[in-house]
Motif scaffolding. Sequence first.
Motif, PDB file in Angstrom:
ATOM      1  N   GLY A 118     -19.766   7.135  -9.070  1.00  0.00           N
ATOM      2  CA  GLY A 118     -19.461   6.106 -10.050  1.00  0.00           C
ATOM      3  C   GLY A 118     -20.624   5.162 -10.278  1.00  0.00           C
ATOM      4  O   GLY A 118     -20.900   4.772 -11.420  1.00  0.00           O
ATOM      5  N   LEU A 119     -21.339   4.797  -9.201  1.00  0.00           N
ATOM      6  CA  LEU A 119     -22.526   3.963  -9.372  1.00  0.00           C
ATOM      7  C   LEU A 119     -23.579   4.677 -10.209  1.00  0.00           C
ATOM      8  O   LEU A 119     -24.209   4.087 -11.097  1.00  0.00           O
ATOM      9  CB  LEU A 119     -23.100   3.589  -8.005  1.00  0.00           C
ATOM     10  N   GLY A 120     -23.768   5.964  -9.918  1.00  0.00           N
ATOM     11  CA  GLY A 120     -24.734   6.725 -10.692  1.00  0.00           C
ATOM     12  C   GLY A 120     -24.339   6.856 -12.150  1.00  0.00           C
ATOM     13  O   GLY A 120     -25.175   6.709 -13.050  1.00  0.00           O
ATOM     14  N   PRO A 154     -31.430  11.433 -15.494  1.00  0.00           N
ATOM     15  CA  PRO A 154     -30.951  12.451 -14.544  1.00  0.00           C
ATOM     16  C   PRO A 154     -31.487  12.243 -13.131  1.00  0.00           C
ATOM     17  O   PRO A 154     -30.821  12.618 -12.155  1.00  0.00           O
ATOM     18  CB  PRO A 154     -31.465  13.759 -15.148  1.00  0.00           C
ATOM     19  N   LEU A 155     -32.670  11.651 -12.996  1.00  0.00           N
ATOM     20  CA  LEU A 155     -33.215  11.411 -11.662  1.00  0.00           C
ATOM     21  C   LEU A 155     -32.353  10.424 -10.879  1.00  0.00           C
ATOM     22  O   LEU A 155     -32.088  10.619  -9.682  1.00  0.00           O
ATOM     23  CB  LEU A 155     -34.650  10.895 -11.760  1.00  0.00           C
ATOM     24  N   LEU A 161     -25.997  11.149  -6.231  1.00  0.00           N
ATOM     25  CA  LEU A 161     -25.177  12.260  -5.764  1.00  0.00           C
ATOM     26  C   LEU A 161     -25.648  12.762  -4.398  1.00  0.00           C
ATOM     27  O   LEU A 161     -24.826  13.019  -3.508  1.00  0.00           O
ATOM     28  CB  LEU A 161     -25.217  13.405  -6.779  1.00  0.00           C
ATOM     29  N   ILE A 162     -26.944  12.888  -4.222  1.00  0.00           N
ATOM     30  CA  ILE A 162     -27.464  13.379  -2.944  1.00  0.00           C
ATOM     31  C   ILE A 162     -27.195  12.373  -1.832  1.00  0.00           C
ATOM     32  O   ILE A 162     -26.755  12.739  -0.725  1.00  0.00           O
ATOM     33  CB  ILE A 162     -28.969  13.682  -3.063  1.00  0.00           C
TER      34      ILE A 162
END
Length: 343
Positions: A118-120, A154-155, A161-162
């Motif tokens: 969600g943060l991303g 995307p970065l 996610l990672i």
Amino acid sequence: PENRLWYALVPSYWFFGLFQVLTGSTDAALGALARRALAGVGLAALVAAGAYLLAYRRQMRRTVEQSGIAPSRRAFTPWGALARVLARRGPERAILKFIGRTLARSRQHRLLLAVYAGLGMAYVFSQAAYVLYRSRAAQYGALEGRAQTALGIPLILLFFLIVGLRVSFSIPMEVRANWLFRLTDPFARGAYLNATRTTLLWFALAPVVAIAAPIYMAVWPWPRALGHVAFLAAFGLLIVELALTGFAKVPFTCSYLPGKANLKIMFGVYWGLLIIVSEIVTDVEQRALDHTLGYAWLMGITLLAWLAAALRGRWARARIPALRFEEQPEPAVVGLGLAGPSY
């Protein structure tokens, strides 16, 4: 009158009227739009507060009354089929299925992963809105800033996610059930760690690259789009290797000491990494995409860094005496190793 009625139905014009009123305008039509904007803000805040209270009550009841893991109702799962394709060895395939089913069935881990995702996504939406609203700007470096922002979207999502997956791997599901992994540790240690890396690649890197590639191909010239996607994949491989540095355990099976990590310090570290990714890396990539030689240097350095991190990780994993299943607290007294040999 018809135009004013149309403006009154569009929320963006409400806030335009509010802005004009705040800057000193006395126009009656703008005042009406400003009042609509204030009423809309109040209504949105009221609905958000009510929805939050209802969701909080529901989630608290589920947390107290329900178990931490939901039983599976399907014998066939897409992740299980994918695990059979990705892994040739039985232990690695078993760990892939274990990780996938734990993430799918454990509410605790799904919530933790949803927080990072969600943060991303919040960052992605904010930056995408900046790119779209600045699409016609051509002064004060707006076009350059828009291109750099588009490169970083995307970065940043990949980074969150990672990190989210890496943090969720450290939270145990059922510590008393890790006896099976303890028995098979000496025989399948490498397969367990390889499965963890494969999970990061297919849960984080592959979806981001697969979604970003057609979007950039549609809006950019194909050489620039392919160059950015290639760099995104290479940089993602490097982040995966760095995220697994020092990780010597099976996901969800090692005990966790809540007080061992300083959350304030770790948040600062993650925020610093976020700034590096979103500013420095995208700025370097933007400059390199404009020159073939510069892009070749950038890709070469990135691939060499990934290769060095991968070899270092393989060397470290080969020298792990045993996988960790219990986190040990920091010793009260730390020895400095200054004592001489005893006779």
